[in-house]
Design a protein around this motif. Sequence first.
Motif, PDB file in Angstrom:
ATOM      1  N   HIS A 173       0.836  -1.192   0.000  1.00 57.27           N
ATOM      2  CA  HIS A 173       0.000   0.000   0.000  1.00 57.27           C
ATOM      3  C   HIS A 173       0.876   1.249   0.000  1.00 57.27           C
ATOM      4  CE1 HIS A 173      -3.509   2.475   0.541  1.00 57.27           C
ATOM      5  NE2 HIS A 173      -2.964   3.063   1.577  1.00 57.27           N
ATOM      6  N   GLY A 174       1.679   1.387  -1.003  1.00 59.46           N
ATOM      7  CA  GLY A 174       2.513   2.576  -1.072  1.00 59.46           C
ATOM      8  C   GLY A 174       3.838   2.272  -1.725  1.00 59.46           C
ATOM      9  N   GLU A 175       4.466   3.325  -2.200  1.00 62.63           N
ATOM     10  CA  GLU A 175       5.748   3.169  -2.864  1.00 62.63           C
ATOM     11  C   GLU A 175       6.742   4.144  -2.242  1.00 62.63           C
ATOM     12  OE1 GLU A 175       5.033   3.651  -7.007  1.00 62.63           O
ATOM     13  OE2 GLU A 175       3.931   1.769  -7.198  1.00 62.63           O
ATOM     14  N   GLU A 176       6.903   4.019  -0.938  1.00 57.94           N
ATOM     15  CA  GLU A 176       7.775   4.942  -0.240  1.00 57.94           C
ATOM     16  C   GLU A 176       9.219   4.751  -0.657  1.00 57.94           C
ATOM     17  OE1 GLU A 176       7.367   3.981   3.924  1.00 57.94           O
ATOM     18  OE2 GLU A 176       8.880   2.442   3.805  1.00 57.94           O
ATOM     19  N   ASP A 177       9.984   5.831  -0.561  1.00 56.33           N
ATOM     20  CA  ASP A 177      11.431   5.763  -0.693  1.00 56.33           C
ATOM     21  C   ASP A 177      11.950   5.264   0.642  1.00 56.33           C
ATOM     22  OD1 ASP A 177      14.147   6.195  -0.822  1.00 56.33           O
ATOM     23  OD2 ASP A 177      14.009   8.386  -0.895  1.00 56.33           O
ATOM     24  N   ALA A 178      12.465   4.035   0.666  1.00 49.58           N
ATOM     25  CA  ALA A 178      12.878   3.432   1.933  1.00 49.58           C
ATOM     26  C   ALA A 178      13.939   4.264   2.637  1.00 49.58           C
ATOM     27  CB  ALA A 178      13.405   2.019   1.690  1.00 49.58           C
ATOM     28  N   ARG A 179      14.743   4.982   1.849  1.00 49.64           N
ATOM     29  CA  ARG A 179      15.773   5.834   2.444  1.00 49.64           C
ATOM     30  C   ARG A 179      15.152   7.110   3.001  1.00 49.64           C
ATOM     31  NH1 ARG A 179      20.356   9.244   1.158  1.00 49.64           N
ATOM     32  NH2 ARG A 179      22.274   8.349   1.987  1.00 49.64           N
ATOM     33  N   GLY A 180      14.246   7.721   2.261  1.00 52.18           N
ATOM     34  CA  GLY A 180      13.509   8.874   2.754  1.00 52.18           C
ATOM     35  C   GLY A 180      14.345  10.127   2.901  1.00 52.18           C
ATOM     36  N   ASP A 181      15.253  10.377   1.944  1.00 51.20           N
ATOM     37  CA  ASP A 181      16.142  11.545   2.025  1.00 51.20           C
ATOM     38  C   ASP A 181      16.261  12.156   0.641  1.00 51.20           C
ATOM     39  OD1 ASP A 181      18.112  13.397   2.616  1.00 51.20           O
ATOM     40  OD2 ASP A 181      19.740  11.937   2.603  1.00 51.20           O
ATOM     41  N   GLU A 182      15.943  13.454   0.526  1.00 47.76           N
ATOM     42  CA  GLU A 182      15.958  14.112  -0.778  1.00 47.76           C
ATOM     43  C   GLU A 182      17.359  14.460  -1.265  1.00 47.76           C
ATOM     44  OE1 GLU A 182      14.046  15.274   1.743  1.00 47.76           O
ATOM     45  OE2 GLU A 182      12.086  14.550   1.091  1.00 47.76           O
ATOM     46  N   SER A 183      18.405  14.148  -0.496  1.00 49.88           N
ATOM     47  CA  SER A 183      19.756  14.524  -0.907  1.00 49.88           C
ATOM     48  C   SER A 183      20.284  13.635  -2.025  1.00 49.88           C
ATOM     49  CB  SER A 183      20.715  14.457   0.286  1.00 49.88           C
ATOM     50  OG  SER A 183      20.985  13.117   0.654  1.00 49.88           O
ATOM     51  N   ARG A 184      19.574  12.582  -2.355  1.00 47.32           N
ATOM     52  CA  ARG A 184      19.984  11.709  -3.463  1.00 47.32           C
ATOM     53  C   ARG A 184      18.757  11.057  -4.064  1.00 47.32           C
ATOM     54  NH1 ARG A 184      22.687   6.181  -2.095  1.00 47.32           N
ATOM     55  NH2 ARG A 184      21.580   5.785  -4.007  1.00 47.32           N
ATOM     56  N   ALA A 185      18.955  10.341  -5.155  1.00 49.42           N
ATOM     57  CA  ALA A 185      17.838   9.698  -5.840  1.00 49.42           C
ATOM     58  C   ALA A 185      17.131   8.738  -4.882  1.00 49.42           C
ATOM     59  CB  ALA A 185      18.349   8.942  -7.070  1.00 49.42           C
ATOM     60  N   PRO A 186      15.808   8.632  -4.972  1.00 50.64           N
ATOM     61  CA  PRO A 186      15.077   7.759  -4.049  1.00 50.64           C
ATOM     62  C   PRO A 186      15.409   6.291  -4.267  1.00 50.64           C
ATOM     63  CG  PRO A 186      13.623   8.564  -5.766  1.00 50.64           C
ATOM     64  CD  PRO A 186      14.914   9.326  -5.905  1.00 50.64           C
ATOM     65  N   ARG A 187      15.301   5.522  -3.212  1.00 53.03           N
ATOM     66  CA  ARG A 187      15.456   4.074  -3.298  1.00 53.03           C
ATOM     67  C   ARG A 187      14.100   3.446  -2.986  1.00 53.03           C
ATOM     68  NH1 ARG A 187      19.668   0.672  -3.155  1.00 53.03           N
ATOM     69  NH2 ARG A 187      20.527   2.262  -4.522  1.00 53.03           N
ATOM     70  N   ILE A 188      13.370   3.167  -4.049  1.00 59.07           N
ATOM     71  CA  ILE A 188      12.031   2.618  -3.881  1.00 59.07           C
ATOM     72  C   ILE A 188      12.108   1.149  -3.515  1.00 59.07           C
ATOM     73  CG2 ILE A 188       9.806   2.241  -5.002  1.00 59.07           C
ATOM     74  CD1 ILE A 188      10.483   5.165  -4.454  1.00 59.07           C
ATOM     75  N   GLY A 189      13.128   0.454  -3.971  1.00 57.48           N
ATOM     76  CA  GLY A 189      13.277  -0.935  -3.574  1.00 57.48           C
ATOM     77  C   GLY A 189      12.442  -1.890  -4.393  1.00 57.48           C
ATOM     78  N   ALA A 190      12.468  -1.727  -5.713  1.00 55.94           N
ATOM     79  CA  ALA A 190      11.749  -2.669  -6.569  1.00 55.94           C
ATOM     80  C   ALA A 190      12.417  -4.029  -6.462  1.00 55.94           C
ATOM     81  CB  ALA A 190      11.769  -2.183  -8.008  1.00 55.94           C
ATOM     82  N   GLU A 191      11.652  -5.022  -6.024  1.00 56.19           N
ATOM     83  CA  GLU A 191      12.266  -6.312  -5.725  1.00 56.19           C
ATOM     84  C   GLU A 191      12.600  -7.074  -7.003  1.00 56.19           C
ATOM     85  OE1 GLU A 191       7.864  -6.772  -5.790  1.00 56.19           O
ATOM     86  OE2 GLU A 191       9.315  -5.409  -4.892  1.00 56.19           O
ATOM     87  N   PRO A 192      13.691  -7.840  -6.969  1.00 54.54           N
ATOM     88  CA  PRO A 192      14.032  -8.662  -8.119  1.00 54.54           C
ATOM     89  C   PRO A 192      13.058  -9.824  -8.259  1.00 54.54           C
ATOM     90  CG  PRO A 192      15.490  -9.149  -6.277  1.00 54.54           C
ATOM     91  CD  PRO A 192      14.644  -7.983  -5.857  1.00 54.54           C
ATOM     92  N   GLU A 193      13.030 -10.392  -9.441  1.00 54.94           N
ATOM     93  CA  GLU A 193      12.185 -11.559  -9.670  1.00 54.94           C
ATOM     94  C   GLU A 193      12.804 -12.767  -8.982  1.00 54.94           C
ATOM     95  OE1 GLU A 193       9.267 -11.870 -11.216  1.00 54.94           O
ATOM     96  OE2 GLU A 193       9.172  -9.707 -11.534  1.00 54.94           O
ATOM     97  N   ILE A 194      12.055 -13.382  -8.092  1.00 57.11           N
ATOM     98  CA  ILE A 194      12.521 -14.566  -7.380  1.00 57.11           C
ATOM     99  C   ILE A 194      11.468 -15.644  -7.548  1.00 57.11           C
ATOM    100  CG2 ILE A 194      13.169 -15.544  -5.152  1.00 57.11           C
ATOM    101  CD1 ILE A 194      14.155 -12.809  -4.320  1.00 57.11           C
ATOM    102  N   ALA A 195      11.862 -16.772  -8.135  1.00 47.25           N
ATOM    103  CA  ALA A 195      10.910 -17.830  -8.441  1.00 47.25           C
ATOM    104  C   ALA A 195      10.416 -18.503  -7.165  1.00 47.25           C
ATOM    105  CB  ALA A 195      11.572 -18.869  -9.349  1.00 47.25           C
ATOM    106  N   LEU A 196       9.141 -18.931  -7.199  1.00 46.59           N
ATOM    107  CA  LEU A 196       8.604 -19.688  -6.078  1.00 46.59           C
ATOM    108  C   LEU A 196       9.332 -21.023  -5.984  1.00 46.59           C
ATOM    109  CD1 LEU A 196       4.803 -19.114  -6.695  1.00 46.59           C
ATOM    110  CD2 LEU A 196       6.186 -18.095  -4.890  1.00 46.59           C
ATOM    111  N   PRO A 197       9.630 -21.487  -4.774  1.00 44.12           N
ATOM    112  CA  PRO A 197      10.320 -22.772  -4.638  1.00 44.12           C
ATOM    113  C   PRO A 197       9.392 -23.930  -4.974  1.00 44.12           C
ATOM    114  CG  PRO A 197       9.706 -21.924  -2.485  1.00 44.12           C
ATOM    115  CD  PRO A 197       9.387 -20.849  -3.471  1.00 44.12           C
TER     116      PRO A 197
END
Length: 639
Positions: free
Chosen positions: A90-114
């Motif tokens: 429920h949201g796409e926050e910048d996990a770092r939360g600091d405007e001094s650099r580009a945001p880190r949204i944290g788009a997760e890599p594709e990880i296959a179900l086991p």
Amino acid sequence: MGAVASAALLFPLLAAPSATAGPVEPEALQKQFATAAARRGVPQSVLLAVSYLQSRWDAHGGAPSVTGGYGPMHLTDAVTALAEAPHHSHGEEDARGDESRAPRIGAEPEIALPTAAELPARLKTLDRAAELSGIPAEELRTSTAANIEGGAALLAAAQRESGRPLSADPADWYGAVARYSGADDKATAATFANDVYDLIRTGETRTTDSGQVVTLAADADIAPATGQVESLGLRTADAGRTECPRTVACEWIPAPYEEFGDGDYGNHDKGDRPESQDIDYIIVHDTEATWDVTLKLVQDPTYVSWQYSLRSSDGHIAQHLPLKDVGWHAGNWFMNAKSVGLEHEGFLTAPDSWYTEAMYRTSARLVRYLAQRYDIPLDRQHVLGHDNVPGTVTSTIRGMHTDPGPYWDWAHYFQLLGRPFTPSAGPEAGVVTIRPDYDTHRPVYTGCTKAGEACAPHGSGAVRLHSEPSAEAPLVKDIGLRPGGQDSTTGVNDTGARASTGQQYAVAERRGDWTAIWYLGQKAWFHNPKARPTAVNARGLVLTPKDGAAQIPVYGRAYPEASAYPAGVPVQAVSPLPYRLLAGQRYVVGDRTPGEYYFAPVFDTTGHMVVRGQEEYHQIQFGHRIAFVKAADVRVSRA
């Protein structure tokens, strides 16, 4: 944390009722434990204590835990429970939360179900129990009596496989108990077994989620054969640079600090806490991912980070960052710089995917250790959920994450912390501490699996806030979440009209069975009947705008004034949120802190510094999330 979006979610695929649904004998569950123990040759105290550490003897209506564990014995069947999950956060926050650099949204890599073959044995104990007991897997999932006997069969098998007899002496079962944990390392297996035997020493009585009273009689003199764990063939986990209490099992699985092009790096910042800045907060998250996925994500330099992860099945802890360093987990840089993040294996939007007692207990021990080490008060002004962290500025409010959500049991957690929420003032107190009875308080939430659709009934530590003293009145508004002024909703991710266990608010009015609190600049009413209270009265400090001020601004971070920044460090805006704290309103006061900003925009730490101002702020409980106001704008008094 919500940023750790799920690649796999454990959901019940079956809607089978619990065996305890409907009228049952008052002592039926106790008798089921006694029968299973006698039939399988397991001491009853061992069977009861193992079950308590897994489920607190609850059946959870037949729903699996976050690791696919069913019933009082937490028999795991991840093959049945595993399904692809939606992104919860429920949201796409910048996990770092600091405007001094580009945001880190944290788009997760594709990880296959086991696949089933890839799942570890600890996630497939139900099949093993079926094989040993001859009880069909479906019955083990849905019948408490069958589930308990399946667990007893697993314990008996573990005892036989160790070459030991089915002794009537509970002290002889330490190795079998350690094996039952499913842990693959000695320290975690021993920690689990030690907890089981501590329960046997102290005893326990509890009313379960099905209304059953179960008792484990105390055996204060029991002395288990702890050396048995050495014969189990388990690995020795790398404790490495871990910073943990001796009462838990910790493993060092570091998060990477690496450059990877275009001036970007990850997935945390180096620091020198507490020499550079105090650590004031502990932030509770849930991972929204399975354990294996969680570890893959935190070891990805392009992702985000936190200090600790906790595994549901056995309470195992992995540490990823030295505590002196700053993780990217809270979505608010001021909070990141002054906090420690704990990720718990779990899923907000699958409330019936429940948390085990083993994880609650190791988490509480870790929090007590951190609180003592850094002098952090054990209260809900300092031990926060990710859903209590404020947006940094107006534009970030709607993107802030909402875990661990309304189903995290804060009351039980704080009992384990040794700080239960009890009354500290009389009936006309000016402050209340939210405290519904978790098991019986079951407000309807929507959107767990489908938008607008009611979630499964479940205990909750959160109360719902209305604009008038009536359940029919609209919910209060949150203009940060809905700038158009729409009412809040019952959505599981909607924090706009919610107050949670342990949070303290100033009383605005009392009327019959309803209590009004000051909340986001307005009166907010919650049902609080004397016969079944959802809050306890408390004492404390409150603040209000200074004399002559009609309103004052509210902030999502406590940054220094512009004159405090040295040359070369960009001034960070002291930008108010859209809310206003009005004259005559009162809010409970937390810490008083000088404005601080940790400047760390690049990989090279040479120029990193803490900017500290002269202007001071008060932390307050403003809505569901905390906020900050300038000390110069307010007057503080005792409620």
